[in-house]
Design an enzyme around this catalytic site. Structure first.
Site, mmCIF file in Angstrom:
data_model
loop_
_atom_site.group_PDB
_atom_site.id
_atom_site.type_symbol
_atom_site.label_atom_id
_atom_site.label_comp_id
_atom_site.label_asym_id
_atom_site.label_seq_id
_atom_site.Cartn_x
_atom_site.Cartn_y
_atom_site.Cartn_z
ATOM 1 N N TRP A 117 -74.785 -6.437 43.606
ATOM 2 C CA TRP A 117 -73.325 -6.464 43.757
ATOM 3 C C TRP A 117 -72.684 -5.102 43.570
ATOM 4 C CZ3 TRP A 117 -71.575 -9.913 46.736
ATOM 5 C CH2 TRP A 117 -72.175 -11.166 46.814
ATOM 6 N N ASP A 187 -66.207 -4.900 37.325
ATOM 7 C CA ASP A 187 -66.381 -6.215 37.939
ATOM 8 C C ASP A 187 -67.037 -7.124 36.903
ATOM 9 O OD1 ASP A 187 -67.150 -8.456 39.321
ATOM 10 O OD2 ASP A 187 -68.279 -7.396 40.879
ATOM 11 N N LYS A 211 -67.526 -18.802 38.673
ATOM 12 C CA LYS A 211 -68.681 -18.848 37.769
ATOM 13 C C LYS A 211 -68.267 -19.438 36.413
ATOM 14 C CE LYS A 211 -70.896 -15.046 40.210
ATOM 15 N NZ LYS A 211 -70.994 -15.843 41.395
HETATM 16 N N1 PMP Z 1 -69.331 -9.455 42.074
HETATM 17 C C1 PMP Z 1 -70.273 -10.184 41.464
HETATM 18 C C2 PMP Z 1 -70.802 -9.726 40.140
HETATM 19 C C3 PMP Z 1 -70.771 -11.348 42.075
HETATM 20 O O1 PMP Z 1 -71.708 -12.077 41.445
HETATM 21 C C4 PMP Z 1 -70.259 -11.738 43.334
HETATM 22 C C5 PMP Z 1 -70.716 -12.998 44.046
HETATM 23 N N2 PMP Z 1 -71.515 -13.846 43.393
HETATM 24 C C6 PMP Z 1 -69.275 -10.944 43.945
HETATM 25 C C7 PMP Z 1 -68.818 -9.821 43.263
HETATM 26 C C8 PMP Z 1 -68.697 -11.316 45.273
HETATM 27 O O2 PMP Z 1 -67.710 -12.274 45.077
HETATM 28 P P1 PMP Z 1 -67.060 -13.153 46.215
HETATM 29 O O3 PMP Z 1 -68.138 -13.968 46.852
HETATM 30 O O4 PMP Z 1 -66.038 -13.969 45.483
HETATM 31 O O5 PMP Z 1 -66.420 -12.227 47.187
#
Ligand code: PMP
Length: 381
Positions: A117, A187, A211
């Site tokens: 990520w 994040d 989550k």
């Molecule tokens: N950051 C993290 C740490 C994630 O785990 C995820 C997706 N699991 C994201 C960003 C992306 O998020 P989204 O699918 O809501 O765009």
């Protein structure tokens, strides 16, 4: 609750939601699901279903206000931070951050590349300006995080971005990164509200809901007022944090349902769990039980992450062969354990043990793992 004897024989007696180990959208607390079920027919005290409630109703204003107040209380958010509820997921934040704080500044943004990520965040930032990847774990297969002595932060950077918990690899920072004077932007999508942290040390924090917080469709942003003052003036309204701050997160049609459930989860955290400090105690016990099962399996299960950087939220591990992993996942599904397949980029197995996954559910999974390990150890050559 399954026992080591029942989980193979009576999967239909289980409430599947209690055994959702998915990486996200993940498990939600039983009481929140019940309240949501009721609200889908009729919101208590209102005439309509939550799915048909107006985002301009006084009721929804109160929902947003309570969600914000709960988050402020749970994390002791200082008064000079805005709490925003946005759309576009964590992924839109990968772009909004550099659009707001890097584009046109002539400065460099520093990023830590610690897993799948953070890699996505770096790709998006590069479209907007100069990025310096201060550290990358890619060559080592993202099995550990940087040590303190490996990082030389630049005190002139526009900001430092990092991912608190790498959801795919199961790596979690257990201490603050960066230097004073450079805004930290973090994040926290996969560990927000799972433990306390000092908001005042960050310029901005963001976390999508699906989550620990609620269903998909809303992303929580905590942003310091000084950061809002740095935003250039010519951005599209929807991409400007100030638009949402001024509108109290109801600028356009807000995701009423997602914010409502998020509010219920924050209420559950306050009233039933007793706060994020209590939540951390439970989360630590869950993770300890699961890692002990891995560590005491005589190498049958092998954790992906280095011990010191293990995540309390996502436990990624391998079995001796892909064939055994396939068998494990098939049998686990029959036994009523959901969402255990590793992320598509990594394979293997991943047990995500977010806030709403109980210690009892983890206990059941560990018993299953012990049972499976004991039954198949002899097959290893
Ligand atoms: N950051 C993290 C740490 C994630 O785990 C995820 C997706 N699991 C994201 C960003 C992306 O998020 P989204 O699918 O809501 O765009």
């Amino acid at each position: 609750m399954p026992t080591s004897r029942t989980y193979l024989s009576s999967p239909t007696t289980l409430n599947a939601n209690c055994f959702n180990f998915s990486g996200g959208p993940g498990a939600l607390p039983e009481s929140v699901l019940k309240e949501t079920q009721r609200a889908i027919r009729q919101v208590p005290g209102q005439e309509l279903s939550v799915l048909g409630m107006s985002h301009r109703s006084p009721w929804f204003r109160n929902v947003v206000d309570e969600a914000e107040a709960n988050i402020r209380e749970l994390l002791r958010v200082p008064a000079d931070y805005r709490v925003l509820f946005l759309q576009g997921g964590g992924t839109l934040q990968f772009s909004m951050v550099p659009i707001s704080f890097l584009r046109g500044t002539g400065r460099v943004a520093e990023y830590l590349h610690t897993g799948y990520w953070s890699g996505k965040a770096i790709d998006e930032a590069r479209r907007e300006g100069q990025v310096r990847v201060l550290w990358s774990g890619e060559n080592g297969g993202f099995r550990h995080l940087p040590g303190e002595d490996e990082l030389r932060f630049d005190s002139k950077a526009a900001y430092l971005h990092y991912v608190a918990n790498e959801t795919v690899e199961g790596l979690q920072f257990h201490r603050l990164q960066g230097v004073e004077g450079v805004p930290r932007i973090c994040d926290m999508s996969s560990d927000f509200l799972s433990r306390p942290f000092d908001v005042s040390r960050f310029g901005m924090v963001y976390a999508h809901a699906q989550k620990n917080l609620g269903p998909a469709g809303v992303t929580v942003v905590l942003v310091h007022d000084d950061m809002l003052r740095r935003i250039p003036d010519n951005l599209p309204s929807m991409l400007d944090y100030r638009t949402h701050a001024e509108a109290g997160s109801i600028y356009n049609t807000a995701p009423v349902f997602a914010i409502y459930v998020t509010m219920l989860v924050t209420r559950w955290l306050r009233e039933e769990i007793g706060g994020v400090e209590q939540m951390q105690v439970v989360n630590a016990a869950k993770a300890a039980r699961l890692y002990a099962t891995i560590d005491q399996s005589d190498g049958f299960y092998r954790g992906h992450a280095a011990s010191k950087d293990r995540s309390l939220m996502n436990v990624a591990f391998r079995l001796p062969s892909e064939e055994l992993e396939k068998k494990f996942l098939e049998l686990a599904k029959i036994a009523g354990f959901h969402g255990l397949a590793g992320h598509r980029s990594l394979g293997g197995v991943r047990a995500s043990i977010y806030n709403a996954v109980t210690l009892e559910a983890v206990e059941s999974l560990c018993e299953f793992m012990e049972f499976f390990g004991n039954s198949h150890r002899a097959e290893i050559v």
